[in-house]
Design a protein around this motif. Structure first.
Motif, PDB file in Angstrom:
ATOM      1  N   ALA A 168       0.874  -1.190  -0.143  1.00  0.00           N
ATOM      2  CA  ALA A 168      -0.156   0.147  -0.010  1.00  0.00           C
ATOM      3  C   ALA A 168       0.876   1.232   0.090  1.00  0.00           C
ATOM      4  O   ALA A 168       1.791   1.222   0.755  1.00  0.00           O
ATOM      5  N   ILE A 169       0.721   2.183  -0.950  1.00  0.00           N
ATOM      6  CA  ILE A 169       1.064   3.318  -1.042  1.00  0.00           C
ATOM      7  C   ILE A 169       0.777   4.499  -0.161  1.00  0.00           C
ATOM      8  O   ILE A 169      -0.401   4.700  -0.188  1.00  0.00           O
ATOM      9  N   VAL A 170       1.560   5.204   0.829  1.00  0.00           N
ATOM     10  CA  VAL A 170       1.059   6.072   1.892  1.00  0.00           C
ATOM     11  C   VAL A 170       1.416   7.476   1.198  1.00  0.00           C
ATOM     12  O   VAL A 170       2.584   7.438   0.625  1.00  0.00           O
ATOM     13  N   PRO A 171       0.520   8.289   1.025  1.00  0.00           N
ATOM     14  CA  PRO A 171       0.463   9.565   0.743  1.00  0.00           C
ATOM     15  C   PRO A 171       1.874  10.239   1.385  1.00  0.00           C
ATOM     16  O   PRO A 171       2.157  10.077   2.445  1.00  0.00           O
ATOM     17  N   THR A 172       2.439  11.121   0.634  1.00  0.00           N
ATOM     18  CA  THR A 172       3.789  11.552   1.236  1.00  0.00           C
ATOM     19  C   THR A 172       3.660  12.556   2.384  1.00  0.00           C
ATOM     20  O   THR A 172       4.517  12.655   3.343  1.00  0.00           O
ATOM     21  N   PRO A 173       2.413  13.302   2.228  1.00  0.00           N
ATOM     22  CA  PRO A 173       2.508  14.314   3.448  1.00  0.00           C
ATOM     23  C   PRO A 173       2.172  13.286   4.675  1.00  0.00           C
ATOM     24  O   PRO A 173       2.772  13.841   5.956  1.00  0.00           O
ATOM     25  N   GLU A 174       1.446  12.245   4.849  1.00  0.00           N
ATOM     26  CA  GLU A 174       1.238  11.629   5.866  1.00  0.00           C
ATOM     27  C   GLU A 174       2.574  10.612   6.488  1.00  0.00           C
ATOM     28  O   GLU A 174       2.898  10.466   7.432  1.00  0.00           O
ATOM     29  N   LEU A 175       3.156  10.171   5.332  1.00  0.00           N
ATOM     30  CA  LEU A 175       4.572   9.698   5.636  1.00  0.00           C
ATOM     31  C   LEU A 175       5.702  10.611   6.072  1.00  0.00           C
ATOM     32  O   LEU A 175       6.282  10.295   7.144  1.00  0.00           O
ATOM     33  N   ILE A 176       5.647  11.938   5.715  1.00  0.00           N
ATOM     34  CA  ILE A 176       6.471  12.863   6.253  1.00  0.00           C
ATOM     35  C   ILE A 176       6.137  13.032   7.869  1.00  0.00           C
ATOM     36  O   ILE A 176       6.948  13.323   8.687  1.00  0.00           O
ATOM     37  N   ALA A 177       4.765  13.363   7.948  1.00  0.00           N
ATOM     38  CA  ALA A 177       4.199  13.747   9.174  1.00  0.00           C
ATOM     39  C   ALA A 177       4.698  12.397  10.345  1.00  0.00           C
ATOM     40  O   ALA A 177       4.624  13.019  11.534  1.00  0.00           O
ATOM     41  N   SER A 178       4.773  11.107   9.819  1.00  0.00           N
ATOM     42  CA  SER A 178       4.953   9.947  10.688  1.00  0.00           C
ATOM     43  C   SER A 178       6.385  10.263  11.445  1.00  0.00           C
ATOM     44  O   SER A 178       6.640   9.645  12.254  1.00  0.00           O
ATOM     45  N   PHE A 179       7.424  11.081  10.653  1.00  0.00           N
ATOM     46  CA  PHE A 179       8.546  11.107  11.112  1.00  0.00           C
ATOM     47  C   PHE A 179       8.745  12.239  12.403  1.00  0.00           C
ATOM     48  O   PHE A 179      10.109  12.388  12.768  1.00  0.00           O
ATOM     49  N   SER A 180       7.670  12.817  12.782  1.00  0.00           N
ATOM     50  CA  SER A 180       7.992  13.688  13.768  1.00  0.00           C
ATOM     51  C   SER A 180       8.654  13.129  15.000  1.00  0.00           C
ATOM     52  O   SER A 180       9.078  13.919  15.732  1.00  0.00           O
ATOM     53  N   HIS A 181       8.196  12.249  15.690  1.00  0.00           N
ATOM     54  CA  HIS A 181       8.691  11.502  16.956  1.00  0.00           C
ATOM     55  C   HIS A 181       9.714  10.527  16.711  1.00  0.00           C
ATOM     56  O   HIS A 181      10.046   9.899  17.857  1.00  0.00           O
ATOM     57  N   LEU A 182      10.280  10.461  15.588  1.00  0.00           N
ATOM     58  CA  LEU A 182      11.469   9.577  15.538  1.00  0.00           C
ATOM     59  C   LEU A 182      12.720  10.076  15.834  1.00  0.00           C
ATOM     60  O   LEU A 182      13.111  11.383  15.716  1.00  0.00           O
ATOM     61  N   PRO A 183      13.659   9.675  16.639  1.00  0.00           N
ATOM     62  CA  PRO A 183      14.774   9.939  17.255  1.00  0.00           C
ATOM     63  C   PRO A 183      15.958   9.994  15.967  1.00  0.00           C
ATOM     64  O   PRO A 183      15.785   9.331  14.707  1.00  0.00           O
ATOM     65  N   ILE A 184      16.910  10.745  16.152  1.00  0.00           N
ATOM     66  CA  ILE A 184      18.003  10.911  15.311  1.00  0.00           C
ATOM     67  C   ILE A 184      18.910   9.610  15.312  1.00  0.00           C
ATOM     68  O   ILE A 184      19.622   9.516  16.190  1.00  0.00           O
ATOM     69  N   PRO A 185      19.136   8.775  14.398  1.00  0.00           N
ATOM     70  CA  PRO A 185      19.813   7.625  14.605  1.00  0.00           C
ATOM     71  C   PRO A 185      21.204   7.843  14.523  1.00  0.00           C
ATOM     72  O   PRO A 185      21.707   8.848  13.684  1.00  0.00           O
ATOM     73  N   PRO A 186      21.859   7.159  15.356  1.00  0.00           N
ATOM     74  CA  PRO A 186      23.340   7.505  15.061  1.00  0.00           C
ATOM     75  C   PRO A 186      24.079   6.863  14.115  1.00  0.00           C
ATOM     76  O   PRO A 186      23.508   5.864  13.207  1.00  0.00           O
ATOM     77  N   ALA A 187      25.161   7.004  13.750  1.00  0.00           N
ATOM     78  CA  ALA A 187      26.111   6.390  12.599  1.00  0.00           C
ATOM     79  C   ALA A 187      26.391   4.982  12.836  1.00  0.00           C
ATOM     80  O   ALA A 187      26.591   4.431  14.230  1.00  0.00           O
ATOM     81  N   GLU A 188      26.498   4.135  11.751  1.00  0.00           N
ATOM     82  CA  GLU A 188      26.930   2.877  12.243  1.00  0.00           C
ATOM     83  C   GLU A 188      28.493   2.689  12.358  1.00  0.00           C
ATOM     84  O   GLU A 188      29.118   3.403  11.940  1.00  0.00           O
ATOM     85  N   PRO A 189      28.529   1.616  13.114  1.00  0.00           N
ATOM     86  CA  PRO A 189      30.143   1.502  13.472  1.00  0.00           C
ATOM     87  C   PRO A 189      31.044   0.884  12.322  1.00  0.00           C
ATOM     88  O   PRO A 189      30.306   0.268  11.289  1.00  0.00           O
TER      89      PRO A 189
END
Length: 538
Positions: free
Chosen positions: A170-191
């Motif tokens: 299922a394809i999620v609309p771009t505005p909804e997809l971007i809005a779902s990133f609001s509470h995501l943490p900033i991931p650290p770099a891979e070792p």
């Protein structure tokens, strides 16, 4: 044998077409020549609408409907962490290795053809086919074999056939997809090595308010870097899309925004301010000292920054002109098909400045040789009467994009001495509450009251050639370019807007006799913006 017969048939058709054009067409002049017309109107506007205003560029993007909302997809699709060609096209020109094999000559010919240098392209094509008659097949196998090969579709009778609904998620609309990133943490770099501890990520613990201020500083320094930060992580992509105060600050700024746009001439052709004693407040569509609203067709400040007519100062606008004309036949030969065909290539350059001035240059020098050195100090030094004295001291010749100590090459210096000073202005946006704007061009014999006001119009006035009594008037229109994919011929919109200047007219005005002369633009093409590293970043 089939490839040889096809190549021979192509050569025969090419000769017949060249011979027919040589018989029918007369030799054209290398540059446009004006035809004189007399008008009793003022100098402000030319007497008639130029025929170039009816042209439609092949790659011109159609105007999107007003109700279509702008999404983040075009902006993110056009961003890349790789080194962009447009940004580094005129940074430093590395010496090119001379091709030796047939394939290398063919690849160099393709590059020259893409750059608009048809003469050198034809020279390399001939060398390639002399070395290997099937070099075109080798080129296709090297560069396009991956696009032709398709994975074989194998089906196993033992595996159950999946329903069609499971093949495409299922394809999620771009505005909804971007809005779902609001509470995501900033991931650290891979070792670097598997099993090592994860490296620390201090910015992951920074509050969102501080992150927004950091992004604002990046955006005000370089909007392109702000766009590339949206690709770092999903959290940055959310702030890039939803922090409209950053985009509003960009729109109201004087460095990249609309405060630097001029809707009336701010100086004369030589760059001297017209209001030195009593400065007049300039019009700006988005002032900072009063409440402003987003124009009705647009829905966000990010859309205003990308879509509203705006001149770019971080690079140069280039128009590449190519055309062919028949040469004179040899006096010792009566064979008509052996007559030479001249491929003429020249360039027009426009560099705009926030103070309302512009540098206009018409030359045959290629962009890589002259673009890094187009600035006010170099043009002043090149046009100085005692230019020989300046050449003894390279520090007096201004600076290039690579640094103040780099001397200007002689080929660029000779081209800059023919540069012309000028001034520019945009068409003032129509106000919904104010009176309608007057049409810029009056057409005799037609109803000018129905002429539509186009806020994308750009008027440039430059010095004339040969005598100070002449003024050249360029009428251009801001448009957006389209991008042709590597494989296939379908045109896709370019996420970068206001990157193209199409011709609407070109005139010469005689200030003494109040006469207008119209330039023909049969072979001229639109100006395309190319960013230059170092311009506008200080």
């Amino acid at each position: 044998m089939d490839d040889s017969a096809e190549l021979e048939s192509f050569r025969r058709q090419w000769r017949e077409e060249v011979e027919s054009r040589a018989k029918q067409n007369l030799p054209e002049k290398s540059l446009a020549t004006p035809s004189r017309t007399v008008a009793s109107q003022s100098r402000k506007f030319p007497p008639t609408r130029h025929e170039a205003s009816a042209w439609k560029e092949e790659e011109e993007e159609e105007v999107a409907p007003a109700h279509a909302p702008m999404e983040l997809v075009p902006a993110l699709d056009g961003l890349s962490l790789a080194k962009q060609d447009d940004e580094d096209a005129f940074h430093l020109r590395a010496p090119l290795k001379e091709p030796k094999s047939a394939l290398e000559h063919f690849e160099r010919a393709v590059e020259k053809e893409a750059a608009g240098n048809l003469g050198d392209s034809l020279h390399h094509y001939r060398k390639a086919y002399r070395l290997d008659a099937a070099v075109d097949k080798e080129y296709r196998n090297k560069h396009f074999a991956g696009a032709w090969k398709r994975p074989p579709q194998t089906t196993s009778s033992d595996e159950p056939t999946k329903p069609a609904a499971d093949e495409k998620p299922a394809i999620v609309p771009t505005p909804e997809l971007i809005a779902s990133f609001s509470h995501l943490p900033i991931p650290p770099a891979e070792p670097l090595f598997e099993g090592d501890p994860t490296p620390p990520c201090p910015i992951a613990n920074v509050p969102s308010e501080v992150i927004v201020e950091i992004l604002k500083c990046v955006a005000l320094t370089d909007p392109a870097a702000f766009g590339r930060m949206a690709l770092v992580c999903k959290r940055f992509a959310y702030h890039f899309s939803h922090e409209q105060q950053i985009w509003k600050r960009l729109c109201q700024g004087a460095k990249f925004g609309f405060k630097a746009m001029h809707y009336s001439f701010a100086c004369d052709i030589h760059g001297h301010a017209e209001h030195t004693l009593a400065p007049v407040a300039r019009f700006t569509p988005f002032p900072t000292d009063m409440p402003v609203q987003i124009p009705s067709p647009l829905s966000s400040w990010s859309e205003v920054f990308h879509t509203f007519p705006r001149i770019r100062f971080t690079g140069i606008y280039i128009s590449t002109v190519n055309y062919t004309r028949a040469g004179a036949a040899s006096a010792y030969s009566n064979i008509s098909w052996n007559s030479p065909i001249h491929i003429v290539t020249y360039y027009r350059y426009l560099r705009f400045y926030p103070d309302g001035t512009v540098i206009y240059l018409l030359t045959t020098v290629e962009p890589a040789d002259v673009v890094p050195h187009i600035n006010k100090s170099n043009v002043t030094a090149a046009r100085a009467p005692s230019r020989k004295q300046h050449s003894r001291n390279t520090s007096d010749l201004g600076s290039s994009v690579t640094g103040p100590q780099d001397p200007v090459p002689p080929i660029a210096l000779d081209a800059l001495k023919r540069a012309q000073w000028g001034r520019w202005r945009l068409s003032k946006p129509a106000s919904p509450s104010g009176p309608p704007e007057e049409p810029e061009y009056s057409i005799p014999g037609k109803d000018n009251s129905t002429a539509a006001h186009d806020p994308r119009d750009l008027v440039v006035e430059t010095e004339g050639v040969g005598a100070p009594k002449y003024v050249y008037v360029l009428h251009l229109g801001l448009r957006s370019t389209t991008v042709r994919p590597t494989h296939g011929s379908q045109m896709v919109p370019n996420p970068s807007r206001n990157t193209k200047l199409v011709w609407k007219g070109y005139w010469s005005y005689d200030k003494l006799t109040d006469d207008w002369a119209e330039f023909g633009l049969k072979n001229d093409r639109a100006f395309v913006f190319r960013r230059v590293r170092g311009w506008g970043m200080i």
